[in-house]
Design a protein around this motif. Sequence first.
Motif, PDB file in Angstrom:
ATOM      1  N   PRO A  42       0.895  -1.128   0.025  1.00 35.05           N
ATOM      2  CA  PRO A  42      -0.066   0.050   0.092  1.00 35.05           C
ATOM      3  C   PRO A  42       0.954   1.023   0.308  1.00 35.05           C
ATOM      4  O   PRO A  42       1.696   1.531   0.845  1.00 35.05           O
ATOM      5  CB  PRO A  42      -0.890  -0.199   1.126  1.00 35.05           C
ATOM      6  CG  PRO A  42      -1.007  -1.669   1.325  1.00 35.05           C
ATOM      7  CD  PRO A  42       0.300  -2.135   1.244  1.00 35.05           C
ATOM      8  N   GLY A  43       0.393   2.255  -0.947  1.00 36.09           N
ATOM      9  CA  GLY A  43       1.334   3.492  -1.204  1.00 36.09           C
ATOM     10  C   GLY A  43       2.530   3.652  -1.807  1.00 36.09           C
ATOM     11  O   GLY A  43       3.279   4.421  -1.580  1.00 36.09           O
ATOM     12  N   LYS A  44       2.914   2.264  -2.151  1.00 39.15           N
ATOM     13  CA  LYS A  44       4.387   2.115  -2.899  1.00 39.15           C
ATOM     14  C   LYS A  44       4.006   1.622  -4.385  1.00 39.15           C
ATOM     15  O   LYS A  44       3.230   1.097  -4.770  1.00 39.15           O
ATOM     16  CB  LYS A  44       5.241   1.142  -1.927  1.00 39.15           C
ATOM     17  CG  LYS A  44       5.473   1.359  -0.625  1.00 39.15           C
ATOM     18  CD  LYS A  44       6.327   0.577  -0.071  1.00 39.15           C
ATOM     19  CE  LYS A  44       6.710   0.917   1.264  1.00 39.15           C
ATOM     20  NZ  LYS A  44       7.636  -0.158   2.128  1.00 39.15           N
ATOM     21  N   GLN A  45       5.124   1.914  -5.181  1.00 37.15           N
ATOM     22  CA  GLN A  45       5.087   1.432  -6.575  1.00 37.15           C
ATOM     23  C   GLN A  45       5.468  -0.354  -6.323  1.00 37.15           C
ATOM     24  O   GLN A  45       6.143  -0.925  -5.615  1.00 37.15           O
ATOM     25  CB  GLN A  45       6.012   2.334  -7.260  1.00 37.15           C
ATOM     26  CG  GLN A  45       7.513   2.100  -6.964  1.00 37.15           C
ATOM     27  CD  GLN A  45       8.273   2.617  -7.766  1.00 37.15           C
ATOM     28  OE1 GLN A  45       8.210   3.970  -8.085  1.00 37.15           O
ATOM     29  NE2 GLN A  45       9.314   2.116  -8.403  1.00 37.15           N
ATOM     30  N   ARG A  46       4.975  -0.838  -7.421  1.00 35.30           N
ATOM     31  CA  ARG A  46       5.314  -2.245  -7.709  1.00 35.30           C
ATOM     32  C   ARG A  46       6.930  -2.253  -7.896  1.00 35.30           C
ATOM     33  O   ARG A  46       7.655  -1.671  -8.683  1.00 35.30           O
ATOM     34  CB  ARG A  46       4.419  -2.992  -8.931  1.00 35.30           C
ATOM     35  CG  ARG A  46       4.801  -4.167  -9.209  1.00 35.30           C
ATOM     36  CD  ARG A  46       4.136  -4.717 -10.151  1.00 35.30           C
ATOM     37  NE  ARG A  46       3.906  -3.872 -11.480  1.00 35.30           N
ATOM     38  CZ  ARG A  46       2.635  -3.334 -11.949  1.00 35.30           C
ATOM     39  NH1 ARG A  46       1.610  -3.819 -11.515  1.00 35.30           N
ATOM     40  NH2 ARG A  46       2.937  -2.643 -13.075  1.00 35.30           N
ATOM     41  N   GLU A  47       7.356  -3.357  -7.248  1.00 32.71           N
ATOM     42  CA  GLU A  47       8.826  -3.607  -7.537  1.00 32.71           C
ATOM     43  C   GLU A  47       9.274  -5.121  -7.417  1.00 32.71           C
ATOM     44  O   GLU A  47       8.473  -6.071  -7.074  1.00 32.71           O
ATOM     45  CB  GLU A  47       9.755  -3.124  -6.054  1.00 32.71           C
ATOM     46  CG  GLU A  47       9.404  -3.760  -4.826  1.00 32.71           C
ATOM     47  CD  GLU A  47      10.044  -3.171  -3.690  1.00 32.71           C
ATOM     48  OE1 GLU A  47      10.874  -2.272  -4.101  1.00 32.71           O
ATOM     49  OE2 GLU A  47      10.188  -3.636  -2.631  1.00 32.71           O
ATOM     50  N   PHE A  48      10.510  -5.381  -7.973  1.00 33.00           N
ATOM     51  CA  PHE A  48      10.910  -6.842  -8.373  1.00 33.00           C
ATOM     52  C   PHE A  48      11.146  -7.539  -6.978  1.00 33.00           C
ATOM     53  O   PHE A  48      11.861  -6.903  -5.973  1.00 33.00           O
ATOM     54  CB  PHE A  48      12.216  -6.599  -9.199  1.00 33.00           C
ATOM     55  CG  PHE A  48      13.113  -7.837  -8.949  1.00 33.00           C
ATOM     56  CD1 PHE A  48      12.922  -8.858 -10.021  1.00 33.00           C
ATOM     57  CD2 PHE A  48      13.967  -7.838  -8.190  1.00 33.00           C
ATOM     58  CE1 PHE A  48      13.696  -9.996 -10.044  1.00 33.00           C
ATOM     59  CE2 PHE A  48      15.122  -8.761  -8.043  1.00 33.00           C
ATOM     60  CZ  PHE A  48      14.642 -10.065  -9.000  1.00 33.00           C
ATOM     61  N   VAL A  49      10.625  -8.679  -6.809  1.00 27.93           N
ATOM     62  CA  VAL A  49      11.074  -9.677  -5.579  1.00 27.93           C
ATOM     63  C   VAL A  49      11.891 -10.832  -6.166  1.00 27.93           C
ATOM     64  O   VAL A  49      13.111 -10.995  -5.512  1.00 27.93           O
ATOM     65  CB  VAL A  49       9.781 -10.157  -5.137  1.00 27.93           C
ATOM     66  CG1 VAL A  49       9.942 -11.165  -4.242  1.00 27.93           C
ATOM     67  CG2 VAL A  49       8.710  -9.147  -4.616  1.00 27.93           C
ATOM     68  N   ALA A  50      11.791 -11.461  -7.482  1.00 27.26           N
ATOM     69  CA  ALA A  50      12.400 -12.574  -7.649  1.00 27.26           C
ATOM     70  C   ALA A  50      12.398 -12.995  -9.188  1.00 27.26           C
ATOM     71  O   ALA A  50      11.406 -12.622  -9.837  1.00 27.26           O
ATOM     72  CB  ALA A  50      12.097 -13.767  -7.009  1.00 27.26           C
ATOM     73  N   ILE A  51      13.408 -13.469  -9.790  1.00 27.74           N
ATOM     74  CA  ILE A  51      13.272 -13.544 -11.257  1.00 27.74           C
ATOM     75  C   ILE A  51      14.040 -14.998 -11.500  1.00 27.74           C
ATOM     76  O   ILE A  51      14.759 -15.441 -10.806  1.00 27.74           O
ATOM     77  CB  ILE A  51      14.050 -12.608 -12.004  1.00 27.74           C
ATOM     78  CG1 ILE A  51      13.635 -12.822 -13.591  1.00 27.74           C
ATOM     79  CG2 ILE A  51      15.507 -12.491 -11.749  1.00 27.74           C
ATOM     80  CD1 ILE A  51      14.088 -11.580 -14.292  1.00 27.74           C
TER      81      ILE A  51
END
Length: 116
Positions: A42-51
């Motif tokens: 909430p309140g944050k942009q989408r970001e990478f976790v794992a690839i």
Amino acid sequence: QVQFVESGGGLVQPGGSLKLSCAATGTSIFSTYTMAWYQQAPGKQREFVAIITQRGTTTYKNSVKGRFTISRDNAKNTVYLQMNNLKPEDTALYYCNSPLPQLESWGQGTQVSVSP
């Protein structure tokens, strides 16, 4: 075209575990995709976790290293995210997608909530 459907989220206590699934439809070449998990709190942009690449090479966001494991089952057109030792900071909507090729096909995500 290609669609990704996330599932497996839920509400857990700190230290608990969840296993997320991402099922791909509309493609016969899933095994060639690099696949990634992303999180959006909430309140944050989408970001990478794992690839995970076609060859199985994996990379993780620093804060989840040692706790999360990404894997894939090409026979099932599915990518997974095993989440262990969950922390409140992991609370977010989790999405999967392919950055290579860049498909920009975003599903509804699956909610992970970590709370006492």
